[in-house]
Motif scaffolding. Structure first.
Motif, PDB file in Angstrom:
ATOM      1  N   TYR A 166      41.359  38.141  32.651  1.00  0.00           N
ATOM      2  CA  TYR A 166      40.411  37.839  33.627  1.00  0.00           C
ATOM      3  C   TYR A 166      41.023  36.670  34.434  1.00  0.00           C
ATOM      4  O   TYR A 166      41.511  35.880  34.152  1.00  0.00           O
ATOM      5  CB  TYR A 166      39.129  37.418  33.010  1.00  0.00           C
ATOM      6  CG  TYR A 166      38.209  38.462  32.484  1.00  0.00           C
ATOM      7  CD1 TYR A 166      36.992  38.537  32.928  1.00  0.00           C
ATOM      8  CD2 TYR A 166      38.519  39.344  31.439  1.00  0.00           C
ATOM      9  CE1 TYR A 166      36.165  39.581  32.410  1.00  0.00           C
ATOM     10  CE2 TYR A 166      37.521  40.228  30.985  1.00  0.00           C
ATOM     11  CZ  TYR A 166      36.468  40.303  31.647  1.00  0.00           C
ATOM     12  OH  TYR A 166      35.525  41.275  31.394  1.00  0.00           O
ATOM     13  N   LYS A 167      40.512  36.732  35.798  1.00  0.00           N
ATOM     14  CA  LYS A 167      40.813  35.505  36.569  1.00  0.00           C
ATOM     15  C   LYS A 167      39.953  34.502  36.641  1.00  0.00           C
ATOM     16  O   LYS A 167      38.712  34.917  36.536  1.00  0.00           O
ATOM     17  CB  LYS A 167      41.376  36.106  38.052  1.00  0.00           C
ATOM     18  CG  LYS A 167      42.414  37.406  38.002  1.00  0.00           C
ATOM     19  CD  LYS A 167      43.723  36.084  37.942  1.00  0.00           C
ATOM     20  CE  LYS A 167      44.765  37.122  38.287  1.00  0.00           C
ATOM     21  NZ  LYS A 167      44.946  38.346  37.149  1.00  0.00           N
TER      22      LYS A 167
ATOM     23  N   ASN B 154      33.286  42.954  49.133  1.00  0.00           N
ATOM     24  CA  ASN B 154      34.320  43.251  48.627  1.00  0.00           C
ATOM     25  C   ASN B 154      34.084  44.665  47.524  1.00  0.00           C
ATOM     26  O   ASN B 154      35.368  45.263  47.417  1.00  0.00           O
ATOM     27  CB  ASN B 154      34.722  42.398  47.597  1.00  0.00           C
ATOM     28  CG  ASN B 154      35.493  40.984  48.177  1.00  0.00           C
ATOM     29  OD1 ASN B 154      36.695  40.856  48.172  1.00  0.00           O
ATOM     30  ND2 ASN B 154      34.579  40.327  48.734  1.00  0.00           N
TER      31      ASN B 154
ATOM     32  N   MET C 258      32.268  40.722  36.488  1.00  0.00           N
ATOM     33  CA  MET C 258      32.290  39.532  37.176  1.00  0.00           C
ATOM     34  C   MET C 258      31.158  38.790  36.628  1.00  0.00           C
ATOM     35  O   MET C 258      30.075  39.141  36.479  1.00  0.00           O
ATOM     36  CB  MET C 258      32.147  39.607  38.635  1.00  0.00           C
ATOM     37  CG  MET C 258      32.092  38.179  39.252  1.00  0.00           C
ATOM     38  SD  MET C 258      32.094  38.234  41.198  1.00  0.00           S
ATOM     39  CE  MET C 258      33.823  38.776  41.399  1.00  0.00           C
TER      40      MET C 258
ATOM     41  N   VAL D  87      36.208  36.939  36.822  1.00  0.00           N
ATOM     42  CA  VAL D  87      36.478  38.441  37.171  1.00  0.00           C
ATOM     43  C   VAL D  87      37.654  39.022  36.520  1.00  0.00           C
ATOM     44  O   VAL D  87      38.644  38.687  36.494  1.00  0.00           O
ATOM     45  CB  VAL D  87      36.541  38.392  38.586  1.00  0.00           C
ATOM     46  CG1 VAL D  87      37.654  37.914  39.202  1.00  0.00           C
ATOM     47  CG2 VAL D  87      36.652  39.918  38.947  1.00  0.00           C
TER      48      VAL D  87
ATOM     49  N   ASP E  66      40.626  41.742  35.657  1.00  0.00           N
ATOM     50  CA  ASP E  66      41.661  42.296  36.701  1.00  0.00           C
ATOM     51  C   ASP E  66      41.319  43.635  37.001  1.00  0.00           C
ATOM     52  O   ASP E  66      41.575  43.999  37.959  1.00  0.00           O
ATOM     53  CB  ASP E  66      42.848  42.014  35.947  1.00  0.00           C
ATOM     54  CG  ASP E  66      43.626  40.817  35.539  1.00  0.00           C
ATOM     55  OD1 ASP E  66      42.984  39.801  36.153  1.00  0.00           O
ATOM     56  OD2 ASP E  66      44.310  40.482  34.680  1.00  0.00           O
TER      57      ASP E  66
ATOM     58  N   LEU F 199      38.618  43.418  39.487  1.00  0.00           N
ATOM     59  CA  LEU F 199      39.098  42.937  40.686  1.00  0.00           C
ATOM     60  C   LEU F 199      40.126  43.900  41.669  1.00  0.00           C
ATOM     61  O   LEU F 199      39.834  43.903  42.960  1.00  0.00           O
ATOM     62  CB  LEU F 199      39.930  41.924  40.554  1.00  0.00           C
ATOM     63  CG  LEU F 199      40.514  40.904  41.827  1.00  0.00           C
ATOM     64  CD1 LEU F 199      39.342  40.163  42.424  1.00  0.00           C
ATOM     65  CD2 LEU F 199      41.240  39.690  41.156  1.00  0.00           C
ATOM     66  N   GLU F 200      40.550  44.918  41.093  1.00  0.00           N
ATOM     67  CA  GLU F 200      41.236  45.790  41.697  1.00  0.00           C
ATOM     68  C   GLU F 200      40.663  46.794  42.479  1.00  0.00           C
ATOM     69  O   GLU F 200      41.078  47.479  43.323  1.00  0.00           O
ATOM     70  CB  GLU F 200      42.403  46.703  40.561  1.00  0.00           C
ATOM     71  CG  GLU F 200      43.520  46.098  40.149  1.00  0.00           C
ATOM     72  CD  GLU F 200      44.541  45.546  41.342  1.00  0.00           C
ATOM     73  OE1 GLU F 200      44.769  46.538  42.165  1.00  0.00           O
ATOM     74  OE2 GLU F 200      44.725  44.500  41.392  1.00  0.00           O
TER      75      GLU F 200
ATOM     76  N   ALA G 278      38.409  46.096  44.574  1.00  0.00           N
ATOM     77  CA  ALA G 278      37.936  45.242  45.577  1.00  0.00           C
ATOM     78  C   ALA G 278      38.628  46.076  46.920  1.00  0.00           C
ATOM     79  O   ALA G 278      40.127  46.008  46.950  1.00  0.00           O
ATOM     80  CB  ALA G 278      38.061  43.634  45.731  1.00  0.00           C
TER      81      ALA G 278
ATOM     82  N   TYR H 201      38.354  38.069  47.730  1.00  0.00           N
ATOM     83  CA  TYR H 201      38.314  37.683  46.216  1.00  0.00           C
ATOM     84  C   TYR H 201      39.782  37.608  45.687  1.00  0.00           C
ATOM     85  O   TYR H 201      40.216  36.632  45.115  1.00  0.00           O
ATOM     86  CB  TYR H 201      37.453  38.331  45.091  1.00  0.00           C
ATOM     87  CG  TYR H 201      35.996  37.923  45.057  1.00  0.00           C
ATOM     88  CD1 TYR H 201      35.696  36.560  44.992  1.00  0.00           C
ATOM     89  CD2 TYR H 201      34.957  38.818  45.473  1.00  0.00           C
ATOM     90  CE1 TYR H 201      34.356  36.288  44.976  1.00  0.00           C
ATOM     91  CE2 TYR H 201      33.512  38.381  45.279  1.00  0.00           C
ATOM     92  CZ  TYR H 201      33.178  37.239  45.188  1.00  0.00           C
ATOM     93  OH  TYR H 201      32.086  36.701  45.016  1.00  0.00           O
ATOM     94  N   LYS H 202      40.250  38.971  45.957  1.00  0.00           N
ATOM     95  CA  LYS H 202      41.678  38.949  45.498  1.00  0.00           C
ATOM     96  C   LYS H 202      42.759  37.797  46.282  1.00  0.00           C
ATOM     97  O   LYS H 202      43.415  37.250  45.331  1.00  0.00           O
ATOM     98  CB  LYS H 202      42.245  40.413  46.049  1.00  0.00           C
ATOM     99  CG  LYS H 202      41.962  41.297  45.411  1.00  0.00           C
ATOM    100  CD  LYS H 202      42.557  42.703  45.727  1.00  0.00           C
ATOM    101  CE  LYS H 202      42.209  44.084  45.013  1.00  0.00           C
ATOM    102  NZ  LYS H 202      42.946  45.326  45.459  1.00  0.00           N
TER     103      LYS H 202
ATOM    104  N   ALA I 224      42.116  34.899  44.227  1.00  0.00           N
ATOM    105  CA  ALA I 224      42.646  35.014  42.829  1.00  0.00           C
ATOM    106  C   ALA I 224      44.356  34.725  42.961  1.00  0.00           C
ATOM    107  O   ALA I 224      44.980  33.983  42.233  1.00  0.00           O
ATOM    108  CB  ALA I 224      42.336  36.319  42.367  1.00  0.00           C
TER     109      ALA I 224
END
Length: 367
Positions: free
Chosen positions: A68-69, A87, A193, A212, A214, A217-218, A220, A231-232, A235
């Motif tokens: 997680y970020k 996103n 998230m 969030v 990983d 997030l991918e 997005a 967001y990416k 991060a």
């Protein structure tokens, strides 16, 4: 300090005194720099140590998995209401929103500006009952093709809180936890998230925490968005794409360090539950005088407690006399009225004991 107010404001809210005292001691000379942390470059090694400690403490206290970020942004939850669909709802992607109160409704409306009525669907709502309870499991309509299910974990205005998170059939959660983040331990891995404005349970206004996965997030798709809305990118840049709210993050670090020192989220949860027992116990004891806004006891919030007195005159008297006794922030939200007691993490058990003693005396005098 003997003249500190007992702060029941809903936000910005009170902060732990030790976190503020630490800031007071370091205000003019931070880490031996001869400058305030507000004057130091966000690229300096002195500030970088604070930044990294804030991220590390967040991960440690919440038990956030390595995949997680953690992102720290400005703009509050309001910006997140729009950034999330920008996103993650590109193309034909769809999402479900559970509407349980003022801020949940705002998130839903912002998402519809991006995805429209067809792709941003209402999975459940108690608006017809003035949000006085949460939807039951049988009342939720979660679609299997949803990319995420958005909900608000605690409804600051109305005083409802999900004690058990809604079931989604495995579809990732996106959750606005602005008003109850870190009130107790929970399993972060169930969430795609989490986002939260800091100004209620974590620190000052001006910082918004995002957590969030990983994998999520991918998903997005935001290459055509202005850079700050991606967001990416935040991060990848470790929340240093632009100048971050350095003083806010510094206070966040102080609060988190204090939270760790008192035993972390398990100790905080125990305090919060004790405060709830005291306050709701008094309300229920005097049910003919204090009328709760929330209709289902199982939905009661341990962060925001709303109730009414028999008349507006008594309500005004309650607020004024409480202020004379050193307690502030008790006036209800303008759309609800009555009394609202916000008992975030920084509010102590002793603070609530003082309020309950005042309530008992007020009933005896005016009941």
């Amino acid at each position: 300090m003997t003249n500190r107010a007992i702060n029941f404001y809903a936000g910005p809210a009170g902060l732990p005194l030790p976190a503020l005292e630490r800031a007071k001691e370091e205000l003019l000379d931070f880490a031996g720099t001869g400058m305030s942390v507000m004057e130091v470059s966000h690229r300096s090694k002195e500030y970088d140590a604070v930044h990294e400690e804030a991220l590390a403490l967040t991960r440690e206290l919440m038990g956030i998995p390595a995949n997680y970020k953690i992102i720290l942004l400005q703009g509050g939850a309001h910006l997140s209401f729009g950034m999330i669909p920008l996103n993650f709802l590109r193309g034909s992607h769809k999402a479900d929103y559970i509407n349980t109160g003022n801020w949940a409704e705002k998130a839903y409306k912002e998402a519809k500006l991006v995805g429209g009525e067809e792709r941003v669907r209402l999975a459940g709502s108690t608006k017809a009952e003035n949000y006085a309870r949460l939807p039951k499991k049988s009342e939720l309509n979660i679609h299997p093709d949803s990319m995420y299910v958005h909900f608000t974990s605690n409804n600051t205005v109305e005083g409802t809180q999900w004690q058990e998170f809604p079931e989604t059939g495995g579809i990732p959660y996106i959750c606005d936890m602005s008003s109850d983040i870190m009130w107790r331990p929970f399993d972060v891995s169930k969430f795609g998230m989490i986002y939260a404005g800091a100004q209620k349970n974590l620190g000052p206004s001006g910082v918004t925490l995002h957590i969030v996965s990983d994998e999520f997030l991918e998903k997005a798709e935001a290459q055509d968005l202005p850079s700050y809305l991606r967001y990416k990118l935040h991060a990848e840049k470790n929340s240093l794409y632009n100048t971050p709210p350095t003083f806010g993050i510094y206070i966040l670090r102080n609060v988190l360090a204090y939270n760790k020192s008192i035993g972390g989220l398990k100790a905080i949860e125990a305090n919060n539950r004790r405060k709830g027992e005291l306050l709701y116990g008094c309300i229920d004891k005097h049910a003919g005088f204090f009328k709760p806004f929330v209709t289902e006891k199982a939905d009661r919030s341990l962060m925001n407690v709303d109730f009414f007195l028999p008349t507006e005159e008594l309500t005004d008297m309650f607020v004024k006399e409480a202020k004379k006794a050193g307690m502030v922030g008790l006036k209800g939200y303008r759309d609800v009225g009555g009394i609202r007691v916000s008992t975030y993490n920084a509010v102590t058990v002793q603070n609530v004991e003082t309020l309950v003693q005042f309530m008992e005396a007020f009933v005896k005098k005016n009941g």
